[in-house]
Structure formats: C-alpha cells, structure tokens
Design an enzyme around this catalytic site. Structure first.
Site, mmCIF file in Angstrom:
data_model
loop_
_atom_site.group_PDB
_atom_site.id
_atom_site.type_symbol
_atom_site.label_atom_id
_atom_site.label_comp_id
_atom_site.label_asym_id
_atom_site.label_seq_id
_atom_site.Cartn_x
_atom_site.Cartn_y
_atom_site.Cartn_z
ATOM 1 N N LYS A 1 -1.859 7.136 3.202
ATOM 2 C CA LYS A 1 -0.701 6.491 3.827
ATOM 3 C C LYS A 1 0.594 7.127 3.357
ATOM 4 O O LYS A 1 1.473 7.421 4.161
ATOM 5 C CB LYS A 1 -0.685 4.987 3.485
ATOM 6 C CG LYS A 1 -1.862 4.217 4.052
ATOM 7 C CD LYS A 1 -1.736 2.728 3.796
ATOM 8 C CE LYS A 1 -1.835 2.379 2.322
ATOM 9 N NZ LYS A 1 -3.155 2.683 1.734
ATOM 10 N N THR A 2 0.671 7.327 2.065
ATOM 11 C CA THR A 2 1.888 7.926 1.540
ATOM 12 C C THR A 2 2.051 9.346 2.075
ATOM 13 O O THR A 2 3.152 9.777 2.410
ATOM 14 C CB THR A 2 1.883 7.906 0.005
ATOM 15 O OG1 THR A 2 1.620 6.569 -0.426
ATOM 16 C CG2 THR A 2 3.208 8.354 -0.559
ATOM 17 N N ARG B 1 -7.550 3.503 -8.240
ATOM 18 C CA ARG B 1 -6.668 4.553 -8.759
ATOM 19 C C ARG B 1 -7.489 5.758 -9.221
ATOM 20 O O ARG B 1 -6.961 6.842 -9.417
ATOM 21 C CB ARG B 1 -5.837 4.063 -9.959
ATOM 22 C CG ARG B 1 -4.876 2.938 -9.695
ATOM 23 C CD ARG B 1 -4.002 3.188 -8.522
ATOM 24 N NE ARG B 1 -4.555 2.550 -7.328
ATOM 25 C CZ ARG B 1 -4.189 2.841 -6.087
ATOM 26 N NH1 ARG B 1 -3.266 3.754 -5.868
ATOM 27 N NH2 ARG B 1 -4.736 2.228 -5.056
HETATM 28 N N1 LIG Z 1 -5.984 14.383 5.366
HETATM 29 C C1 LIG Z 1 -6.169 14.562 4.077
HETATM 30 N N2 LIG Z 1 -6.964 15.522 3.613
HETATM 31 C C2 LIG Z 1 -7.149 15.687 2.294
HETATM 32 N N3 LIG Z 1 -6.588 14.919 1.341
HETATM 33 C C3 LIG Z 1 -5.787 13.948 1.733
HETATM 34 C C4 LIG Z 1 -5.524 13.709 3.105
HETATM 35 N N4 LIG Z 1 -4.675 12.663 3.167
HETATM 36 C C5 LIG Z 1 -4.425 12.278 1.918
HETATM 37 N N5 LIG Z 1 -5.080 13.026 1.037
HETATM 38 C C6 LIG Z 1 -5.080 12.867 -0.425
HETATM 39 O O1 LIG Z 1 -5.654 11.609 -0.732
HETATM 40 C C7 LIG Z 1 -5.016 11.011 -1.849
HETATM 41 C C8 LIG Z 1 -4.490 9.652 -1.512
HETATM 42 O O2 LIG Z 1 -3.424 9.757 -0.611
HETATM 43 P P1 LIG Z 1 -2.213 8.757 -0.570
HETATM 44 O O3 LIG Z 1 -1.686 8.564 -1.945
HETATM 45 O O4 LIG Z 1 -1.313 9.210 0.482
HETATM 46 O O5 LIG Z 1 -2.969 7.460 -0.135
HETATM 47 P P2 LIG Z 1 -2.447 6.005 0.069
HETATM 48 O O6 LIG Z 1 -3.105 5.492 1.278
HETATM 49 O O7 LIG Z 1 -0.972 5.975 0.010
HETATM 50 O O8 LIG Z 1 -3.059 5.313 -1.177
HETATM 51 P P3 LIG Z 1 -2.718 3.897 -1.810
HETATM 52 O O9 LIG Z 1 -2.869 2.879 -0.733
HETATM 53 O O10 LIG Z 1 -3.744 3.746 -2.867
HETATM 54 O O11 LIG Z 1 -1.328 4.003 -2.327
HETATM 55 C C9 LIG Z 1 -3.948 11.962 -2.271
HETATM 56 O O12 LIG Z 1 -4.413 12.748 -3.331
HETATM 57 C C10 LIG Z 1 -3.705 12.804 -1.035
HETATM 58 O O13 LIG Z 1 -3.242 14.072 -1.383
#
Ligand SMILES: Nc1ncnc2c1ncn2[C@@H]1O[C@H](COP(=O)(O)OP(=O)(O)OP(=O)(O)O)[C@@H](O)[C@H]1O
Length: 671
Positions: free
Chosen positions: A31-32, A603
């Site tokens: 998401k981030t 995490r």
């Molecule tokens: N399409 C993708 N391909 C490979 N790696 C990815 C992809 N999208 C995200 N990631 C990786 O997955 C991990 C989690 O991503 P991110 O922090 O954006 O998730 P999030 O949904 O915000 O997580 P949370 O809800 O726990 O905060 C990060 O290390 C990011 O680099």
DNA sequence: CAAGCTCTTCAGACA
DNA sequence: GAAGAGCTTG
C-alpha cells in the site's frame, strides 16, 4: 515510467489519479509503495507540480521515511511535495491563521502533563478535587475522547441527570478558557481549530482547498472523525483523493480512530473506486499463516485475501524464560548467535513490545550483552522533569502567557517566590484582569506581595525579557547555555543530595537537550525559537536524526512499528495481562489487542520469534504469568518448538533440556 | 519559607 | 524506579 515492479492492482491504483479511490488491503501488500509510486507517476507522467501534492501520514517517522523513498525514486524532483502528519499540517495552518480564532501566533502546545496540571488547578479552584466524582486523569480522558469526536463542553453540560458529567462539562469549559488565556492549545485542538478555520472562515481557507490537487492518506484506518472532516475540506475542490488502509491494522481506537471512515467512504464519495491488493510481498507464508490465524478470530472483519508467493520459510520460534531477565537474555543470545551464524547486521532485528516500561529491561540486557541497539519513539525524554523545566524557560520566553510553564519555573531554581507570594500575585491577576507575567513585571506596585518576593519577580521578568531579546538575535544554543547557567538549573541539579548516578543522568538529559538544540540550529540555521519549540512538541524523540542507523537492533512498541518491516522480529512479553494488556481488555475488549498482535507479527519478513517469562516482577511482588491467548490461536505445527506444549511434562522437560543443550553447543561452536 | 524526609501512587499505546 | 503529596524540622 516503469511500472513493472507493481502488480496489476497496484498499477491501477497508481494510474487512477482522478477522483477518489480507496485501497483496502492487508499487511505488506504494497500500500505504501502505491502511494510512493503514485506521487512519482503524478510528477513524472502527468507533469503535476510537486507543490500540488499532499501526502498525509500518521507519524513523523512515516513521513520522513516516505520522504526518503521518494528521494530515491525521483532524485530531487520530489522537492516541494508536501509530506506531513495531520498535526504538523494543522500547526502550519494555525500559525498563519490562528488569530482569527482569538489566539496569537506564538501559541504553545500543551502535552498531557500540561493538560493535567491545568485540570488539577481548575479542580482545586472549584473545590471539585474531593467530590469523589471526578479526578484529573478521568476528566482529561473524557475531554480527549470528546474532542476526538469533535464535541465540546456542551456535550457534557447537556447531560443534566448526571452530576459527574456536568462537573466534567464545567471543568472542560474552564479548561478551554484557561488554555486560551495561556495562548496554548492541546494536541486535539490542533486538529479541531484547523477544522474550525475551514468551517467558520471558509473563504480565508479557499486558497488551501485550491492548493492540493492531489491528496493521499496513508494508514487511513487510524484517522479519527476530525481528521476525516479535515481531509474532506482539503480535497473538496479537486476531489482527487487516494486513501490506503487496512481495517485489521486499526490500532488507535483509544485515540478516536473511527472505522466508519472506511465503512462510509463509499457513501461519502459515491464515485469512489475501491481497489484491493491481495499479494503480500513481505513475509513468508509461515508468518502470514500464523498472523492470519490470530486475526481471523476477530468478528466483523472486512473480507480480504492475502497470500504470499515466497518460499515457505523457517518455522516460528518460541522462547520461554523463568523470569523476564531470563527471557530477554535468551532473546539477546539468540540475536547474537544469528548475527554470527548468518552474518546478518544487527539492523535486521527488531524487538517489539506492548508497553514502554518493558523497554528498560530489554535495554539493560542488550547493553550487558554488548548488542548495539536504538530505541525508537520513547516519549519519555521530553517528559522528564528536568527537560520540561528547561523547556519551560524557553516556552515562557516565547509566550509570556504560558502560565503552566511560568508556574513551573517562577520559583525553580529557588528565587524566593513562595506559595503565599504567588497567591497574592494571583489575587492581583484576577483583580486587574492581567496575566501573571504582567503582574510580575511590576510586582512592587502591588502592596500585598512581600517586598523580597516582589523584587525577585521583577528581576525574573526582566531576565525573561532580556533573553527574549537575545534569542531573537543570537544563536539559539548559546543563549540556552547562558540561560541555564544564569538561572542555575544545572547547578541545582548537581547540588541535589541524591545518589550520584541519578544526578548524573539528570544533568545528562539537560546536556542532551542542549546538544539537540545545537543540532537543530546546525540543520536549520534560519529557524527561530518558535520552530524549535514546535518541533520539540510535535516530533517526540522519534526524530533523533537516525544517527548511524546501521548495525543497531531496533527497540520499539508495537504501535510505533506499524508500517515498518524487519527480516527478524522478536515479540517479547507474550503473556496474558501484558499482551493483551489487561486494562485495554477491560476497557475495550480484545479485538484491538488482537489487531495489534497481527500488526506485530506481520512486521517480520523471514523469521518471527515470540517469547514470554513464566514469572514477572510487578512493583514489589512476583506474579506468575500464563501464555498470551493469541499464541493458542496459532497452529503449533508452525512453530519449531510449540509454546505451552501439548506434550506431557516429562517430554517437555526433555525437550527443554535438549534445546538448551543444542543452544549451548551452538554457543560454544561460535566462540 | 525552604529543605529533607517518607509515603503513596503509578507504569496502554501516540501526536 | 520516578514523581508528586504531605509531613516534620530548621
Ligand atoms: N509489486 C511488488 N513487487 C515486489 N515487492 C513489492 C511490491 N509491492 C510492495 N513490495 C514490497 O513489499 C513490502 C511491503 O510493502 P508496503 O510497505 O508498501 O506494504 P503495506 O501494504 O504498506 O504494508 P503495511 O500495511 O504493513 O504497512 C515492501 O518491502 C515493498 O517493497
């Protein structure tokens, strides 16, 4: 622009820049990353000006991280994008417009302690302290809850049938009056007053509605109603809003986070597009499965898929010590062994805990084991008495009306202004309707104030004015040094008759404060005292400039860990009462604690270890502990050694002996 | 009025 | 383990 490192849904979220969208997805689903890429897309592809983009995060730490990631991505072209928290955005707007609301722009921000001392004072004045119905803490809580929902004193005063509520209402009314008199606002006011600007001085705010063509909100599940309304104002004109969140990670209910903000999004923004991300890129399937088993016990979740394509990964680890010291020693040894065995950096490790007080022992243990660590987010530094005292001087210099701070320091260190003198001074304040500082300035004209004290008050006021001048002209750090030397604060600390170790610590904290100011000046040579004070109030200790983040184990609460990730995560203190926290259970049930557990577990990227102590020291007495309920929701086959043990005692002892033998063998091999 | 002492109370997360 | 409240004493 290259979007190959995004999956289909992410790409959709990144490129649907017009209109409102809600990205609803589980932990680690990227998401981030969507927000980062979206900003990048807007700038690089759609040629949007950076200044027209606003991204709101929940913590300053998150804002800074996003800043870093954007910098990597855009190499300078991100300059001008506004990344901030709702609170810092609010302060920024208030600085410019707060005079509309009857405050002056040199307002200060009151923290919890300041708030409570105001409330205590009011209760004393109105003889409400031993009414038995209310206490300062309770009133503080009620006021906070009300403010988070956008309610004022009327909400309480209307409930005529409850004496308690009306008393709360009275204190609340008076509280707002006192704060205004002090030209001070509390954290909740930051949001409320900003909202008020939009609502009541709508036209003046029009440029702001115009300014941000694209608005993004991370961790949307943690916004409260006031923030939600603020958000609506900010995107009212352009309607290009992207919010991302996960209802399972909603862990700020106690601060007024309102899940309705997610549920009603479609209703409030009928043209909204909803995007779901289902692939988790962070954790191994083992970790994910365990986390899902914990969270799936919660009723009323929004349906969400989450899967991982990574290799299964290693099983979960379980550590159990006879007491907390042993638990943490085992954790420390485990980290030591792994660092050596796998050649990993210490910064790949995080130790997460439920409550701040747990950090002390962890810290000690790591120090004794020679493991480098950093603590993130502990607010305690700025809550320390000696630090608050030093800051109180700065606050009074900045804002003479800040009477909470003024009372802290008017006779500290001692300058012969005692209680009775203050009562007299106070009498004149009321009589002449003048602020205390004004009375001090001309104390000798007021006959009821004893002459000695009156002289002292006047020279105190003169000193404040003198330093106010100096702060406007000279380097902040140097003036603070002179100031503290002048008033003898350090001297007072040094001559206190207490054990030398605490003494040293206290002096150390004040020194650290001075160094912090020096650093601030170094990095922001143009900024003033007000900027420093604002920073200190908004940025807790989180902000320690990431000094050499390299090779240190990270220690933090589960709450601060949200949004972050580490290859190796240790969740310590997995015992009933600690986590889930008893008070939280009593007050609001287990669901939020369960979500917190889900956040903590997710995490971890590669390996997750949980631990507990069978006994724990609480104050004086020792209490025995049972395993956290969340552990029993996890299939024991996911663990290398199952916690609690479904085996009989003999086996259990054996296994323990065995694993301990293995453990020491490993240790020996390594040495 | 200040200083020193004991006693009690408190330790849920954050901006 | 720390901070405030409340007491006694100088
Ligand atoms: N399409 C993708 N391909 C490979 N790696 C990815 C992809 N999208 C995200 N990631 C990786 O997955 C991990 C989690 O991503 P991110 O922090 O954006 O998730 P999030 O949904 O915000 O997580 P949370 O809800 O726990 O905060 C990060 O290390 C990011 O680099």
């Amino acid at each position: 622009m290259d979007l190959s490192h995004l999956n289909h849904q992410q790409r959709q979220a990144v490129t649907s820049t017009k209109g409102p969208i809600l990205v609803l997805a589980g932990a680690g689903s990227g998401k981030t990353r969507v927000i980062i890429q979206r900003i990048s897309w807007l700038i690089q592809v759609e040629q949007v000006l950076p200044a027209e983009i606003l991204a709101v995060t929940f913590t300053n730490k998150a804002a800074r991280e996003m800043q870093e990631r954007l910098k990597d991505e855009l190499r300078g072209r991100q300059k001008g994008v506004q990344l901030s928290t709702f609170h810092s955005l609010g302060v920024q707007l208030l600085r410019e417009h707060i005079d509309q609301l009857g405050y002056r722009s040199n307002f200060v921000i009151y923290d919890t302690q300041d708030q409570q001392s105001v409330i205590k004072g009011i209760m004393e004045d109105h003889d409400l302290e031993d009414s038995g119905l209310i206490d300062a803490k309770g009133v503080h809580y009620e006021i906070g809850q009300a403010k988070n929902r956008g309610l004022g004193p009327d909400h309480f005063l209307q409930q005529r049938d409850s004496t308690r509520k009306t008393q709360v209402g009275q204190v609340f009314t008076e509280y707002q009056r006192v704060l205004k008199g002090c030209n001070a606002i509390d954290f909740d006011d930051i949001l409320l007053l900003t909202l008020k600007l939009f609502e009541e001085y709508s036209e003046a705010m029009d440029p702001l509605r115009e300014r941000y063509h694209y608005l993004m909100v991370d961790e949307y599940q943690d916004t409260n109603r006031v923030q939600y309304q603020l958000m609506c104002h900010l995107c009212q004109r352009h309607h290009n809003l992207c919010v991302v969140g996960d209802d399972d990670q909603s862990i700020y209910g106690w601060r007024g986070a309102d899940i309705r903000n997610i549920l009603d999004f479609e209703r409030d923004f009928p043209e909204a597009k909803i995007i779901r991300l289902e692939q988790n890129y962070r954790s191994t399937p083992t970790i994910l499965k365990a986390a899902n088993q914990v969270i799936s016990q919660n009723p009323q979740r929004m349906p969400k898929e989450l899967w991982s394509q990574k290799p299964t990964g290693v099983p979960l680890e379980w550590i159990e010590g006879k007491d907390e010291a042993e638990e943490l020693e085992l954790v420390a040894r485990q980290i030591k062994i792994q660092v050596l065995r796998h050649g990993r950096s210490h910064s790949d490790y995080a130790i997460l805990f439920r409550s701040n007080f747990q950090s002390r022992l962890i810290e000690e243990t790591l120090r004794d084991s020679g493991i480098p660590y950093q603590i993130i987010g502990s607010t305690s530094f700025y809550e320390r008495k000696e630090v608050k005292d030093a800051l109180a001087y700065l606050r009074v210099i900045h804002n003479h009306s800040d009477e909470v701070s003024l009372h802290r320091i008017i006779n500290y260190p001692r300058r012969g202004i005692g209680k009775t003198s203050l009562i007299q001074a106070n009498y004149y304040c009321q009589l002449l309707r003048k602020p205390l500082f004004e009375i001090c300035k001309q104390a000798r004209q007021h006959s009821r104030i004893p002459t000695e004290a009156a002289m002292s008050m006047e020279s105190f006021a003169q000193m404040i004015l003198r330093y106010q001048q100096r702060f406007q002209q000279e380097t902040l750090g140097e003036v603070l040094r002179d100031l503290l030397a002048d008033v003898g604060l350090i001297y007072d600390l040094e001559t206190q008759k207490i054990d030398p170790k605490t003494k040293e610590k206290r002096v150390g904290f004040v020194m650290e404060l001075m160094r912090g100011l020096d650093r601030f000046v170094e990095q922001n040579p143009e900024k003033h005292l007000r900027d420093y004070l604002e920073r200190v109030m908004l940025f807790t200790q989180n902000d320690r400039e990431e000094e050499l983040v390299s090779n240190q184990v990270t220690l933090m609460t589960l709450h601060s860990a949200k949004g972050l990730e580490f290859p190796f995560v240790f969740l310590v203190g997995m015992a009933e009462g600690v986590f889930p926290n008893q008070r939280s259970l009593d007050e609001s049930g287990e669901e939020e604690e369960r979500r917190l557990c889900y956040v903590g577990m997710t995490r971890a990227r590669e390996e997750l270890t949980m631990s507990m102590a069978r006994r724990r020291k609480r104050y004086r007495e020792e209490v025995s502990q049972t395993m956290s309920r969340f552990l029993s929701d996890i299939d024991s086959s996911l663990f290398k050694v199952a916690p609690g043990a479904k085996m009989d005692m003999g086996q259990k002892a054996l296994q323990k002996k065995q694993s301990r033998a293995d453990f020491f063998q490993q240790l020996r091999r390594l040495q």
